[in-house]
Design a protein around this motif. Sequence first.
Motif, PDB file in Angstrom:
ATOM      1  N   GLY A   1       0.796  -1.216   0.000  1.00 32.78           N
ATOM      2  CA  GLY A   1       0.000   0.000   0.000  1.00 32.78           C
ATOM      3  C   GLY A   1       0.825   1.260   0.000  1.00 32.78           C
ATOM      4  O   GLY A   1       0.286   2.353   0.164  1.00 32.78           O
TER       5      GLY A   1
ATOM      6  N   ASN B   1       1.610   1.977  -5.368  1.00 35.39           N
ATOM      7  CA  ASN B   1       0.686   2.883  -6.044  1.00 35.39           C
ATOM      8  C   ASN B   1       1.270   3.464  -7.323  1.00 35.39           C
ATOM      9  O   ASN B   1       0.536   3.705  -8.288  1.00 35.39           O
TER      10      ASN B   1
ATOM     11  N   LEU C   1      -7.391   7.046  -3.739  1.00 33.46           N
ATOM     12  CA  LEU C   1      -8.152   5.795  -3.811  1.00 33.46           C
ATOM     13  C   LEU C   1      -9.376   5.974  -4.705  1.00 33.46           C
ATOM     14  O   LEU C   1      -9.647   5.129  -5.572  1.00 33.46           O
TER      15      LEU C   1
ATOM     16  N   PHE D   1      -8.983  -2.918  -5.609  1.00 29.80           N
ATOM     17  CA  PHE D   1      -8.278  -2.983  -4.334  1.00 29.80           C
ATOM     18  C   PHE D   1      -8.863  -4.102  -3.480  1.00 29.80           C
ATOM     19  O   PHE D   1     -10.083  -4.269  -3.405  1.00 29.80           O
TER      20      PHE D   1
ATOM     21  N   LEU E   1      -3.928   2.991   2.538  1.00 28.03           N
ATOM     22  CA  LEU E   1      -2.883   3.235   1.558  1.00 28.03           C
ATOM     23  C   LEU E   1      -1.998   4.386   2.036  1.00 28.03           C
ATOM     24  O   LEU E   1      -2.447   5.286   2.747  1.00 28.03           O
TER      25      LEU E   1
END
Length: 450
Positions: free
Chosen positions: A177, A182, A217, A227, A204
């Motif tokens: 995360g 990302n 997100l 996710f 995250l």
Amino acid sequence: MADEYDYDLFTIGAGSGGVRASRVAAAHGARVGLAEEHRVGGTCVIRGCVPKKMLVYGAHFAEDLEDAKQFGWDVGECTFDWVKLRDNVLNDVSRIEGLYTETLENHDVDIFHERAELTGAHEITLASGKVVSAKHILIATGARPHVPGCDGHELGITSNEAFHLDAIPERVLIAGGGYIANEFAGIFNEFGAKVTIINRSDTLLRGYDHSLRDRLLQISIAKGIDFRFNAEFRGIEKTDEGCLNVSMTNHDDLEVDCVLFATGRVPNTEGLGLDAAGVQLGDKGEVIVDQFSKTNVDHIYAVGDVTDRVQLTPVAIREGQAFADTVFGGGEPVAVDHTVIPAAVFSHPPIAAVGMTESEARNKIGDIEVYQSDFRAMKNVVAGRNERSLYKMICEAGTGKILGIGMIGPESPEIMQAAAVAVKAGLTKADFDATTAIHPTMAEELVLLK
């Protein structure tokens, strides 16, 4: 310098911190030797931030070419050649590696392209069997990706291998995360892969402001990234068709073509002879150092990710510079200030921050004021892209001193670099308010916050 030793300084590791320390020490007149078992440049140049940022640039074109239609451009049918981008990136990495090597050689640093180990108080033994001595020793071996110990973990890859893939996998599962997870999620998604992120918690980018990570997100989901939170690996198996079947807690099995581990980084301290030398290590294997990067052994120092202080390239460079100036500069000792360090996540869109988050400020300061702007970038408006940016400024109540700034949106890292200077200097909200805006820009929101 000390003639009883072969070198005044011997550095193990030619990453950003080791290269800077070695070059500056040599400029101060020290005789410097350096050992690197892989490639000069370390994680950042060879398999980290530099090639990754190039992939980020490449990924942005996927949306830019689509948005261009709304600006009157007929771009025709677009195709993407991963191998061409991959090879161009790797070629530029080799170019930069050459520049790093040339800089060291121009400062008369002896480079040994082999592994090194401490075998005596001031003794280093190289893989070739050559033994050298040094008055001061610097450990700058960085860190490596952590790989979970689940069954079948050897079937996955890390960020190291992601730059060398033969093709973009159709379905990618990314574990983690943090910023690496990302960033690669955004890259692979823009290149057409079906991306799923698995994270063992429900958060995250821990350490970033909750508003920014929630916004990322939301945008990531809108872009098609899936996710799976509160999930841990049970195992990975290869199917008869050559795919990977991943089993995990709290979720159904998932079949993918690639599993990318981005679950943190581990300091590279094994096999260096640090135990025999009496160097103290932490629970994660990190080298324990004081404010001047000195270990508990008086002549042995460490900088960069191997110390696990702040795992950022610019921090390693500052630590290397400070070490060289302290030990070889002849002046007052120099300590690196590890507070108010700006950082960025090159996600899609990117996040940048400096100082405290809102939660941190409330816990540490108590009485604070929060200013923010939630808006759509002009380019997104014309392109018809419903993607909103968010800027936040956290200030101390009463004084208006800026405690932190966070932002998510196009070019946020570029904007944050200048804003970080203001926060580091202790400026106030009133100082920003008194600054004339540059219009029309996204950055002007920083001086118009309400």
